[in-house]
Write a protein that holds these residues in place. Structure first.
Motif, mmCIF file in Angstrom:
data_model
loop_
_atom_site.group_PDB
_atom_site.id
_atom_site.type_symbol
_atom_site.label_atom_id
_atom_site.label_comp_id
_atom_site.label_asym_id
_atom_site.label_seq_id
_atom_site.Cartn_x
_atom_site.Cartn_y
_atom_site.Cartn_z
ATOM 1 N N UNK A 1 0.757 -1.191 -0.232
ATOM 2 C CA UNK A 1 -0.222 0.222 0.028
ATOM 3 C C UNK A 1 0.364 0.815 0.103
ATOM 4 N N UNK A 2 2.217 1.245 0.976
ATOM 5 C CA UNK A 2 2.613 2.235 1.030
ATOM 6 C C UNK A 2 2.914 2.808 -0.721
ATOM 7 N N UNK A 3 4.097 1.776 -1.566
ATOM 8 C CA UNK A 3 4.998 1.822 -2.442
ATOM 9 C C UNK A 3 3.989 2.687 -3.261
ATOM 10 N N UNK A 4 2.603 1.341 -3.243
ATOM 11 C CA UNK A 4 1.822 1.681 -4.034
ATOM 12 C C UNK A 4 1.378 3.337 -4.286
ATOM 13 N N UNK A 5 0.654 3.686 -3.069
ATOM 14 C CA UNK A 5 0.446 5.512 -2.706
ATOM 15 C C UNK A 5 2.315 6.481 -3.883
ATOM 16 N N UNK A 6 3.384 5.931 -2.732
ATOM 17 C CA UNK A 6 4.342 6.619 -3.524
ATOM 18 C C UNK A 6 4.953 6.420 -5.098
ATOM 19 N N UNK A 7 4.335 5.737 -5.600
ATOM 20 C CA UNK A 7 4.619 5.443 -6.683
ATOM 21 C C UNK A 7 4.505 5.827 -7.843
ATOM 22 N N UNK A 8 2.301 6.303 -7.451
ATOM 23 C CA UNK A 8 1.667 6.756 -7.747
ATOM 24 C C UNK A 8 1.659 8.198 -8.176
ATOM 25 N N UNK A 9 2.614 8.711 -7.192
ATOM 26 C CA UNK A 9 2.433 10.467 -7.510
ATOM 27 C C UNK A 9 4.073 10.731 -8.460
ATOM 28 N N UNK A 10 4.966 9.564 -9.027
ATOM 29 C CA UNK A 10 5.601 10.062 -10.211
ATOM 30 C C UNK A 10 5.273 9.957 -11.190
ATOM 31 N N UNK A 11 4.204 8.709 -11.427
ATOM 32 C CA UNK A 11 3.701 8.233 -12.684
ATOM 33 C C UNK A 11 2.650 8.363 -13.785
ATOM 34 N N UNK A 12 3.186 8.762 -15.050
ATOM 35 C CA UNK A 12 2.219 9.835 -15.429
ATOM 36 C C UNK A 12 0.448 8.813 -15.467
ATOM 37 N N UNK A 13 -0.469 9.704 -15.707
ATOM 38 C CA UNK A 13 -1.178 9.264 -16.263
ATOM 39 C C UNK A 13 -1.903 8.118 -16.752
ATOM 40 N N UNK A 14 -2.721 7.222 -16.941
ATOM 41 C CA UNK A 14 -3.496 6.261 -17.467
ATOM 42 C C UNK A 14 -2.809 4.769 -17.320
ATOM 43 N N UNK A 15 -2.021 5.003 -16.399
ATOM 44 C CA UNK A 15 -1.044 3.813 -16.029
ATOM 45 C C UNK A 15 -1.621 2.972 -14.503
ATOM 46 N N UNK A 16 -1.549 1.531 -15.160
ATOM 47 C CA UNK A 16 -2.500 0.865 -13.565
ATOM 48 C C UNK A 16 -0.957 0.570 -13.232
ATOM 49 N N UNK A 17 -1.063 0.143 -11.561
ATOM 50 C CA UNK A 17 -0.226 -0.493 -10.657
ATOM 51 C C UNK A 17 -0.180 -1.900 -10.311
ATOM 52 N N UNK A 18 0.923 -3.073 -10.559
ATOM 53 C CA UNK A 18 0.367 -4.181 -10.630
ATOM 54 C C UNK A 18 1.829 -3.888 -8.953
ATOM 55 N N UNK A 19 1.992 -4.000 -7.663
ATOM 56 C CA UNK A 19 2.374 -3.794 -6.911
ATOM 57 C C UNK A 19 3.019 -5.417 -6.189
ATOM 58 N N UNK A 20 4.028 -5.540 -5.840
ATOM 59 C CA UNK A 20 3.784 -6.868 -5.416
ATOM 60 C C UNK A 20 5.164 -6.863 -4.320
ATOM 61 N N UNK A 21 5.663 -7.329 -3.206
ATOM 62 C CA UNK A 21 6.324 -7.983 -1.778
ATOM 63 C C UNK A 21 7.086 -8.536 -1.136
ATOM 64 N N UNK A 22 7.686 -9.631 -1.868
ATOM 65 C CA UNK A 22 8.216 -10.173 -1.209
ATOM 66 C C UNK A 22 9.496 -10.109 -0.256
ATOM 67 N N UNK A 23 8.518 -10.898 1.150
ATOM 68 C CA UNK A 23 9.524 -10.663 3.108
ATOM 69 C C UNK A 23 9.605 -11.786 3.067
ATOM 70 N N UNK A 24 11.519 -11.386 4.217
ATOM 71 C CA UNK A 24 11.615 -12.941 4.677
ATOM 72 C C UNK A 24 13.042 -12.925 5.175
ATOM 73 N N UNK A 25 12.943 -13.754 6.007
ATOM 74 C CA UNK A 25 13.986 -13.607 7.438
ATOM 75 C C UNK A 25 15.534 -13.788 6.685
#
Length: 107
Positions: A40-64
């Protein structure tokens, strides 16, 4: 200015991961909510620098962080002229994170 700028998006991802995770200690119980809040954080921050008419797919992988290795790959069916992606990694003594954002032009 009207195309997905992968370099700029990568900078945003790297900054957001470093800021959000910093010295966070890995916890199996907290990893799912943490990954969700990171997307959610990445989606909102990337949206600020994204040109109009782009859809985003964000994926995060976390591990130890440990003695393991990990390979993350993705594929997409898209228009190579307008669609693109950016990725970034973060690690500290306790955890690692891989973030991938696909930008797909919506016509």
């Amino acid at each position: 200015g009207c195309k997905f700028n992968a370099g700029r998006v990568q900078q945003v991802l790297e900054g957001a991961l470093a800021s959000a995770l910093g010295t966070t200690v890995y916890s199996p119980q907290d990893s799912a909510p943490l990954a969700q809040s990171l997307t959610e954080l990445l989606h909102s921050q990337v949206k600020v620098v994204l040109p109009p008419r782009y859809k985003l797919v964000c994926q995060v992988v976390l591990g130890q962080q440990g003695q393991q290795s990990l390979l993350v790959a993705s594929r997409a069916l898209w228009d190579t002229e307008s669609d693109s992606f950016a990725s970034a990694t973060f690690s500290n003594a306790s955890l690692f994170a891989v973030a991938i954002v696909h930008g797909v032009y919506f016509d």
